[in-house]
Design a protein around this motif. Structure first.
Motif, PDB file in Angstrom:
ATOM      1  N   PHE A 306      -2.917   1.630   1.289  1.00 33.46           N
ATOM      2  CA  PHE A 306      -3.593   0.347   1.068  1.00 33.46           C
ATOM      3  C   PHE A 306      -3.992  -0.280   2.394  1.00 33.46           C
ATOM      4  CE2 PHE A 306       1.012  -0.236   0.831  1.00 33.46           C
ATOM      5  CZ  PHE A 306       1.257  -1.212   1.764  1.00 33.46           C
ATOM      6  N   GLU A 307      -4.926  -1.217   2.308  1.00 33.42           N
ATOM      7  CA  GLU A 307      -5.423  -1.937   3.470  1.00 33.42           C
ATOM      8  C   GLU A 307      -4.859  -3.356   3.486  1.00 33.42           C
ATOM      9  OE1 GLU A 307      -7.208  -0.481   5.785  1.00 33.42           O
ATOM     10  OE2 GLU A 307      -7.295   1.401   4.634  1.00 33.42           O
ATOM     11  N   GLU A 308      -4.999  -4.020   4.598  1.00 31.71           N
ATOM     12  CA  GLU A 308      -4.626  -5.426   4.673  1.00 31.71           C
ATOM     13  C   GLU A 308      -5.422  -6.222   3.635  1.00 31.71           C
ATOM     14  OE1 GLU A 308      -5.032  -9.213   7.767  1.00 31.71           O
ATOM     15  OE2 GLU A 308      -5.318  -7.154   8.495  1.00 31.71           O
ATOM     16  N   GLY A 309      -4.720  -7.031   2.851  1.00 30.14           N
ATOM     17  CA  GLY A 309      -5.369  -7.827   1.814  1.00 30.14           C
ATOM     18  C   GLY A 309      -5.328  -7.195   0.442  1.00 30.14           C
ATOM     19  N   ASP A 310      -4.896  -5.929   0.338  1.00 27.28           N
ATOM     20  CA  ASP A 310      -4.798  -5.283  -0.964  1.00 27.28           C
ATOM     21  C   ASP A 310      -3.560  -5.768  -1.716  1.00 27.28           C
ATOM     22  OD1 ASP A 310      -7.106  -3.813  -0.767  1.00 27.28           O
ATOM     23  OD2 ASP A 310      -6.138  -1.964  -0.110  1.00 27.28           O
ATOM     24  N   ILE A 311      -3.590  -5.579  -3.028  1.00 27.92           N
ATOM     25  CA  ILE A 311      -2.480  -5.964  -3.890  1.00 27.92           C
ATOM     26  C   ILE A 311      -1.433  -4.846  -3.910  1.00 27.92           C
ATOM     27  CG2 ILE A 311      -1.798  -6.548  -6.257  1.00 27.92           C
ATOM     28  CD1 ILE A 311      -3.381  -8.726  -4.880  1.00 27.92           C
ATOM     29  N   VAL A 312      -0.156  -5.245  -3.852  1.00 27.09           N
ATOM     30  CA  VAL A 312       0.949  -4.284  -3.953  1.00 27.09           C
ATOM     31  C   VAL A 312       1.948  -4.777  -4.992  1.00 27.09           C
ATOM     32  CG1 VAL A 312       0.730  -3.397  -1.604  1.00 27.09           C
ATOM     33  CG2 VAL A 312       2.173  -5.397  -2.024  1.00 27.09           C
ATOM     34  N   ASN A 313       2.565  -3.834  -5.688  1.00 25.06           N
ATOM     35  CA  ASN A 313       3.653  -4.156  -6.603  1.00 25.06           C
ATOM     36  C   ASN A 313       4.967  -4.113  -5.836  1.00 25.06           C
ATOM     37  OD1 ASN A 313       2.323  -4.576  -9.092  1.00 25.06           O
ATOM     38  ND2 ASN A 313       2.071  -2.371  -9.372  1.00 25.06           N
ATOM     39  N   ILE A 314       5.858  -5.028  -6.143  1.00 23.23           N
ATOM     40  CA  ILE A 314       7.140  -5.153  -5.447  1.00 23.23           C
ATOM     41  C   ILE A 314       8.243  -4.856  -6.454  1.00 23.23           C
ATOM     42  CG2 ILE A 314       8.647  -6.732  -4.198  1.00 23.23           C
ATOM     43  CD1 ILE A 314       5.942  -8.251  -3.475  1.00 23.23           C
ATOM     44  N   VAL A 315       9.079  -3.868  -6.145  1.00 22.82           N
ATOM     45  CA  VAL A 315      10.047  -3.370  -7.123  1.00 22.82           C
ATOM     46  C   VAL A 315      11.457  -3.397  -6.556  1.00 22.82           C
ATOM     47  CG1 VAL A 315       8.283  -1.880  -8.148  1.00 22.82           C
ATOM     48  CG2 VAL A 315       9.832  -0.934  -6.426  1.00 22.82           C
ATOM     49  N   THR A 316      12.428  -3.327  -7.467  1.00 19.96           N
ATOM     50  CA  THR A 316      13.850  -3.302  -7.120  1.00 19.96           C
ATOM     51  C   THR A 316      14.266  -1.877  -6.761  1.00 19.96           C
ATOM     52  OG1 THR A 316      14.563  -2.803  -9.371  1.00 19.96           O
ATOM     53  CG2 THR A 316      14.195  -5.136  -8.826  1.00 19.96           C
ATOM     54  N   PRO A 317      15.506  -1.699  -6.305  1.00 19.23           N
ATOM     55  CA  PRO A 317      15.996  -0.334  -6.070  1.00 19.23           C
ATOM     56  C   PRO A 317      15.951   0.534  -7.321  1.00 19.23           C
ATOM     57  CG  PRO A 317      17.437  -1.919  -4.993  1.00 19.23           C
ATOM     58  CD  PRO A 317      16.475  -2.712  -5.830  1.00 19.23           C
ATOM     59  N   ASN A 319      13.538   0.421  -9.436  1.00 18.18           N
ATOM     60  CA  ASN A 319      12.109   0.593  -9.740  1.00 18.18           C
ATOM     61  C   ASN A 319      11.589  -0.381 -10.791  1.00 18.18           C
ATOM     62  OD1 ASN A 319       9.934   2.147  -8.680  1.00 18.18           O
ATOM     63  ND2 ASN A 319       9.723   3.206 -10.642  1.00 18.18           N
ATOM     64  N   ASP A 320      12.256  -1.507 -10.974  1.00 19.11           N
ATOM     65  CA  ASP A 320      11.772  -2.550 -11.873  1.00 19.11           C
ATOM     66  C   ASP A 320      10.866  -3.502 -11.083  1.00 19.11           C
ATOM     67  OD1 ASP A 320      13.278  -1.641 -14.076  1.00 19.11           O
ATOM     68  OD2 ASP A 320      15.052  -2.668 -13.303  1.00 19.11           O
ATOM     69  N   ARG A 321       9.663  -3.743 -11.591  1.00 17.35           N
ATOM     70  CA  ARG A 321       8.736  -4.625 -10.888  1.00 17.35           C
ATOM     71  C   ARG A 321       9.162  -6.080 -11.047  1.00 17.35           C
ATOM     72  NH1 ARG A 321       3.006  -3.671 -12.815  1.00 17.35           N
ATOM     73  NH2 ARG A 321       3.708  -4.868 -14.618  1.00 17.35           N
ATOM     74  N   ILE A 322       9.280  -6.777  -9.931  1.00 16.91           N
ATOM     75  CA  ILE A 322       9.687  -8.185  -9.984  1.00 16.91           C
ATOM     76  C   ILE A 322       8.605  -9.109  -9.443  1.00 16.91           C
ATOM     77  CG2 ILE A 322      12.164  -7.724  -9.859  1.00 16.91           C
ATOM     78  CD1 ILE A 322      11.960  -8.500  -6.843  1.00 16.91           C
ATOM     79  N   ALA A 323       7.620  -8.561  -8.733  1.00 18.04           N
ATOM     80  CA  ALA A 323       6.597  -9.428  -8.140  1.00 18.04           C
ATOM     81  C   ALA A 323       5.355  -8.610  -7.804  1.00 18.04           C
ATOM     82  CB  ALA A 323       7.137 -10.113  -6.891  1.00 18.04           C
ATOM     83  N   VAL A 324       4.269  -9.356  -7.584  1.00 17.10           N
ATOM     84  CA  VAL A 324       3.015  -8.786  -7.113  1.00 17.10           C
ATOM     85  C   VAL A 324       2.580  -9.619  -5.921  1.00 17.10           C
ATOM     86  CG1 VAL A 324       0.624  -8.243  -7.709  1.00 17.10           C
ATOM     87  CG2 VAL A 324       2.391  -8.080  -9.449  1.00 17.10           C
ATOM     88  N   GLY A 325       2.044  -8.967  -4.900  1.00 12.45           N
ATOM     89  CA  GLY A 325       1.658  -9.729  -3.735  1.00 12.45           C
ATOM     90  C   GLY A 325       0.481  -9.135  -2.993  1.00 12.45           C
ATOM     91  N   ARG A 326      -0.057  -9.928  -2.091  1.00 15.70           N
ATOM     92  CA  ARG A 326      -1.175  -9.503  -1.254  1.00 15.70           C
ATOM     93  C   ARG A 326      -0.637  -9.136   0.121  1.00 15.70           C
ATOM     94  NH1 ARG A 326      -6.578 -13.224  -0.146  1.00 15.70           N
ATOM     95  NH2 ARG A 326      -7.997 -11.527   0.407  1.00 15.70           N
ATOM     96  N   SER A 327      -0.787  -7.889   0.506  1.00 13.40           N
ATOM     97  CA  SER A 327      -0.192  -7.393   1.736  1.00 13.40           C
ATOM     98  C   SER A 327      -0.910  -7.937   2.967  1.00 13.40           C
ATOM     99  CB  SER A 327      -0.233  -5.864   1.773  1.00 13.40           C
ATOM    100  OG  SER A 327       0.260  -5.383   3.000  1.00 13.40           O
ATOM    101  N   ALA A 328      -0.119  -8.304   3.972  1.00 16.21           N
ATOM    102  CA  ALA A 328      -0.674  -8.774   5.244  1.00 16.21           C
ATOM    103  C   ALA A 328      -0.860  -7.622   6.232  1.00 16.21           C
ATOM    104  CB  ALA A 328       0.241  -9.835   5.843  1.00 16.21           C
ATOM    105  N   TYR A 329      -0.515  -6.410   5.814  1.00 19.08           N
ATOM    106  CA  TYR A 329      -0.621  -5.232   6.671  1.00 19.08           C
ATOM    107  C   TYR A 329      -1.257  -4.094   5.877  1.00 19.08           C
ATOM    108  CZ  TYR A 329       2.992  -7.476   9.613  1.00 19.08           C
ATOM    109  OH  TYR A 329       3.716  -8.340  10.392  1.00 19.08           O
ATOM    110  N   CYS A 330      -1.816  -3.126   6.586  1.00 23.06           N
ATOM    111  CA  CYS A 330      -2.212  -1.878   5.939  1.00 23.06           C
ATOM    112  C   CYS A 330      -0.956  -1.026   5.757  1.00 23.06           C
ATOM    113  CB  CYS A 330      -3.269  -1.141   6.762  1.00 23.06           C
ATOM    114  SG  CYS A 330      -2.664  -0.421   8.300  1.00 23.06           S
ATOM    115  N   SER A 331      -1.034  -0.014   4.908  1.00 29.61           N
ATOM    116  CA  SER A 331       0.148   0.791   4.588  1.00 29.61           C
ATOM    117  C   SER A 331       0.702   1.518   5.806  1.00 29.61           C
ATOM    118  CB  SER A 331      -0.193   1.794   3.488  1.00 29.61           C
ATOM    119  OG  SER A 331      -1.308   2.591   3.832  1.00 29.61           O
ATOM    120  N   GLU A 332      -0.172   2.004   6.682  1.00 25.68           N
ATOM    121  CA  GLU A 332       0.296   2.738   7.857  1.00 25.68           C
ATOM    122  C   GLU A 332       1.121   1.842   8.773  1.00 25.68           C
ATOM    123  OE1 GLU A 332      -1.539   5.442  11.546  1.00 25.68           O
ATOM    124  OE2 GLU A 332      -2.855   4.664   9.960  1.00 25.68           O
TER     125      GLU A 332
END
Length: 355
Positions: A306-317, A319-332
């Motif tokens: 993903f690139e900076e500004g893309d949407i990412v899913n945020i999960v628990t250990p 693998n349960d999704r608890i949030a969605v957010g806009r990343s401030a960084y690219c994946s690398e």
């Protein structure tokens, strides 16, 4: 006041599958009355596929995708023409908005659609929104127009979303059970899992599970949601004039305001380009109810490209999704910073929507 009215396929069709023009006219009468009271109305109307199916009998076997493309192409024209003629009797203009789920994937496309409907409302035009079924044939289709209506309500900062179906609301048992009754008010965090029926409607793609999930999400964003029976006479006016005497289920909105950016993010989990996995302390911090950003120190793994500004899913250990957010960084960059301290957040609180 601004409201979104979603009209389901089962409200607009007769038992033989054809459009119920009498019901359409009755609903238009009520919407015109609301407009006369100064209420801004956005309609999300099903019925195109049903209208097209009633127009044409095919002499060859069509798969489900071909049927949806063919019947929606025919039926959408018929549906919007009926609305045009009915509203014209009141001197009201309508505009057709056909959209796809992909059109909400980026913030730019989202804002472009928002601007389009805003200018329509500012000039007295009633937007009539539907999914473009002629080309929306991928896994990114909306679950049904309930999902679309929730997104539109959030996008346009509506005060209220009214979902008209063919039942009176959410029952505390099977609607067919004479002892069951409609739940009038659903407060935030109330568990309805024991009451929701799994059956889908006869003409639409969704069911009460979809309606309930969408209603709860939209109410959590600060918008009141009503589920009511669109086949009841004067249902819209009764909901405004005598709500306590009118059968319906109301989802009470959370009182704390939610920004338009957070509303967009909350509906964007299906567009996520990556997954961010957290450790248990980070999960506890995010779920604490406090204004907490997602820091790299709580991240254990990052998946996807993903690139900076893309949407990412945020999960628990687990693998349960608890949030969605806009990343401030690219994946690398993000992968290289996992576990680090004292850095700019991976996802700032202002761009984080808890599920």
């Amino acid at each position: 006041m601004r409201i979104v009215i979603k009209i389901g396929s089962n409200v607009l069709t007769r038992t033989d599958g054809r459009l119920d023009l009498t019901r359409m006219s009755h609903l238009v009468d009520q919407i015109a009355e609301l407009r006369g009271r100064g209420v801004e109305v956005i309609m999300v109307s099903s019925g195109a596929v049903a209208a097209g199916r009633a127009l044409l009998s095919t002499d060859r076997q069509l798969d489900s995708v071909q049927q949806r493309q063919l019947f929606s192409a025919l039926g959408q024209a018929k549906l919007i023409n009926h609305y045009y003629d009915l509203f014209r009797e009141y001197g009201l203009h309508v505009g057709q908005v056909l959209t796809m789920k992909e059109n909400f994937a980026t913030r730019r496309e989202y804002l472009n659609q928002r601007a389009c409907m805003q200018v329509m409302l500012q000039n007295g035009v009633i937007p009539i929104v539907n999914e473009n079924d002629t080309v929306s044939v991928t896994e990114l289709m909306f679950t049904d127009n309930d999902e679309l209506s929730g997104l539109i309500a959030a996008m346009l900062d509506a005060d209220e979303l009214i979902i008209l179906s063919n039942i009176d609301g959410i029952y505390n048992g099977s609607p067919k059970d004479p002892d069951a009754s409609v739940i009038p008010v659903v407060e935030p965090d109330r568990d309805l899992s024991d009451y929701i029926q799994t059956e889908k409607s006869g003409c639409g793609r969704g069911g009460m599970i979809t309606k309930c999930n969408i209603a709860r999400k939209v109410a959590d964003e600060g918008i009141k949601v009503i589920i009511a029976n669109g086949k009841r006479d004067n249902i819209l006016l009764r909901l405004f004039d005598a709500p306590s005497d009118t059968l319906h289920t109301e989802f009470t909105p959370r009182p704390d305001a939610v920004s338009t950016v957070k509303k967009w993010i909350a509906h964007s989990e299906s567009f996520a380009k990556g997954i961010v996995r957290l450790n248990s302390p980070a999960v506890k911090a995010l779920c604490s109810g406090k204004a907490v950003s997602l820091l790299f120190v709580g991240v254990t793994d990052i998946e996807g490209d993903f690139e900076e500004g893309d949407i990412v899913n945020i999960v628990t250990p687990e693998n349960d999704r608890i949030a969605v957010g806009r990343s401030a960084y690219c994946s690398e960059e993000a992968k290289a910073l996992i576990g680090k301290h004292d850095l700019k957040p991976l996802v700032h609180y202002d761009y984080l929507a808890m599920m």
